[in-house]
Scaffold this motif. Structure first.
Motif, PDB file in Angstrom:
ATOM      1  N   HIS A  32       4.453  -7.934  -5.844  1.00 57.70           N
ATOM      2  CA  HIS A  32       4.347  -6.672  -6.256  1.00 57.70           C
ATOM      3  C   HIS A  32       5.112  -5.902  -7.086  1.00 57.70           C
ATOM      4  N   GLU A  33       5.112  -5.615  -8.203  1.00 53.14           N
ATOM      5  CA  GLU A  33       6.354  -4.166  -9.267  1.00 53.14           C
ATOM      6  C   GLU A  33       6.082  -2.716  -8.282  1.00 53.14           C
ATOM      7  N   VAL A  34       7.105  -2.798  -8.696  1.00 57.35           N
ATOM      8  CA  VAL A  34       6.866  -1.139  -7.914  1.00 57.35           C
ATOM      9  C   VAL A  34       5.884  -0.144  -9.088  1.00 57.35           C
ATOM     10  N   GLY A  35       5.209   0.110  -7.948  1.00 57.14           N
ATOM     11  CA  GLY A  35       4.480   1.523  -8.135  1.00 57.14           C
ATOM     12  C   GLY A  35       2.893   0.715  -8.498  1.00 57.14           C
ATOM     13  N   GLY A  36       2.942  -0.330  -8.029  1.00 53.82           N
ATOM     14  CA  GLY A  36       1.811  -1.529  -7.687  1.00 53.82           C
ATOM     15  C   GLY A  36       1.844  -2.549  -5.684  1.00 53.82           C
ATOM     16  N   VAL A  37       3.389  -1.743  -5.673  1.00 54.38           N
ATOM     17  CA  VAL A  37       3.221  -2.518  -4.067  1.00 54.38           C
ATOM     18  C   VAL A  37       2.693  -1.866  -2.723  1.00 54.38           C
ATOM     19  N   CYS A  38       1.595  -2.845  -2.513  1.00 53.31           N
ATOM     20  CA  CYS A  38       0.707  -2.365  -1.731  1.00 53.31           C
ATOM     21  C   CYS A  38       1.033  -3.705  -0.493  1.00 53.31           C
ATOM     22  N   PRO A  39       0.144  -3.560   1.057  1.00 50.10           N
ATOM     23  CA  PRO A  39       0.937  -4.412   2.101  1.00 50.10           C
ATOM     24  C   PRO A  39      -0.709  -5.457   1.752  1.00 50.10           C
ATOM     25  N   PHE A  40      -1.176  -6.048   0.377  1.00 49.86           N
ATOM     26  CA  PHE A  40      -2.319  -7.044   0.801  1.00 49.86           C
ATOM     27  C   PHE A  40      -1.239  -8.337  -0.313  1.00 49.86           C
ATOM     28  N   GLY A  41      -1.921  -9.189  -0.466  1.00 49.80           N
ATOM     29  CA  GLY A  41      -1.434 -10.507  -0.779  1.00 49.80           C
ATOM     30  C   GLY A  41      -0.422 -10.447  -1.220  1.00 49.80           C
ATOM     31  N   LEU A  42       0.886 -10.163  -0.219  1.00 49.90           N
ATOM     32  CA  LEU A  42       2.019 -10.296  -0.346  1.00 49.90           C
ATOM     33  C   LEU A  42       2.072 -11.715  -0.346  1.00 49.90           C
ATOM     34  N   LYS A  43       3.993 -11.878  -1.191  1.00 49.50           N
ATOM     35  CA  LYS A  43       4.327 -12.954  -1.443  1.00 49.50           C
ATOM     36  C   LYS A  43       4.880 -14.503  -0.202  1.00 49.50           C
ATOM     37  N   SER A  44       5.090 -13.610   1.015  1.00 52.60           N
ATOM     38  CA  SER A  44       5.467 -13.492   1.927  1.00 52.60           C
ATOM     39  C   SER A  44       5.698 -12.714   3.407  1.00 52.60           C
ATOM     40  N   PRO A  45       4.731 -12.986   3.840  1.00 48.06           N
ATOM     41  CA  PRO A  45       4.702 -11.941   5.281  1.00 48.06           C
ATOM     42  C   PRO A  45       5.890 -11.664   5.596  1.00 48.06           C
ATOM     43  N   LEU A  46       5.120 -10.162   5.731  1.00 47.62           N
ATOM     44  CA  LEU A  46       6.433  -8.953   6.064  1.00 47.62           C
ATOM     45  C   LEU A  46       5.821  -7.767   7.254  1.00 47.62           C
ATOM     46  N   PRO A  47       6.857  -7.271   8.229  1.00 45.11           N
ATOM     47  CA  PRO A  47       6.334  -6.160   9.020  1.00 45.11           C
ATOM     48  C   PRO A  47       5.848  -5.606   8.726  1.00 45.11           C
ATOM     49  N   ILE A  48       4.387  -4.689   8.556  1.00 45.71           N
ATOM     50  CA  ILE A  48       3.512  -3.560   7.944  1.00 45.71           C
ATOM     51  C   ILE A  48       3.334  -2.614   8.692  1.00 45.71           C
ATOM     52  N   TYR A  49       3.617  -1.933   8.429  1.00 46.39           N
ATOM     53  CA  TYR A  49       3.416  -0.146  10.064  1.00 46.39           C
ATOM     54  C   TYR A  49       2.670   0.578   8.525  1.00 46.39           C
ATOM     55  N   CYS A  50       1.963   1.614   9.205  1.00 44.88           N
ATOM     56  CA  CYS A  50       0.558   2.195   8.788  1.00 44.88           C
ATOM     57  C   CYS A  50       1.513   3.437   9.480  1.00 44.88           C
ATOM     58  N   ASP A  51       1.697   4.944   8.848  1.00 40.26           N
ATOM     59  CA  ASP A  51       2.526   6.256   9.008  1.00 40.26           C
ATOM     60  C   ASP A  51       1.068   6.883   9.344  1.00 40.26           C
TER      61      ASP A  51
END
Length: 155
Positions: free
Chosen positions: A93-112
């Motif tokens: 995802h480009e900066v400004g559109g980064v989100c936790p959905f549809g990632l190129k590869s799995p990453l650890p995601i944290y919700c504050d």
């Protein structure tokens, strides 16, 4: 590609959620709040960080600010924001559109926990002109995110 990967993510995991597109940029919290008619805190911004060798994503309320001490305590190292090219390369995802959905590869995601103040939040959806409306709990569930307290909320 990025908007398409987010559409594919929702088509598979949550077909009831529609990706919204705006003719005006939603690349910043202020612009996104204007584009989608919500208060800035309801914008769920995704921070792309490197802590040591780990790359993580933290989704937080738009008006919150990352607390380096809390992140260091939670992850055992000093956080460093990823560079523009690194963000696109790692997340898809480009900066400004980064989100936790549809990632190129799995990453650890944290919700504050700052997100829990709102019934519905508006995270980006892979581009600077797209977003979704979603409850914080559902977002965490769909992305297998862990809840964490690493931000301070600004008025």
């Amino acid at each position: 590609m990025s908007l398409e990967s987010v559409r594919a993510f929702f088509a598979e995991k949550a077909p009831d959620i529609t990706v919204m597109e705006s003719p005006i940029s939603s690349a910043t919290v202020t612009l996104a709040a204007e584009a989608y008619g919500v208060e800035p805190g309801m914008i769920a911004k995704t921070l792309s960080l490197r802590v040591g060798e780990r790359v993580i994503l933290i989704v937080a309320a738009g008006t919150s600010r990352m607390d380096n001490k809390k992140i260091k305590a939670a992850f055992g190292g000093k956080p460093k924001m990823l560079g523009l090219e690194e963000v696109a390369e790692i997340t898809g995802h480009e900066v400004g559109g980064v989100c936790p959905f549809g990632l190129k590869s799995p990453l650890p995601i944290y919700c504050d926990v700052s997100l829990k103040e709102f019934d519905v939040v508006v995270p980006a959806a892979g581009s600077t002109h797209s977003a979704v409306r979603i409850t914080p709990g559902r977002m965490a569930e769909l992305t297998a995110a862990e809840w964490i307290d690493v931000c301070e909320v600004r008025p």
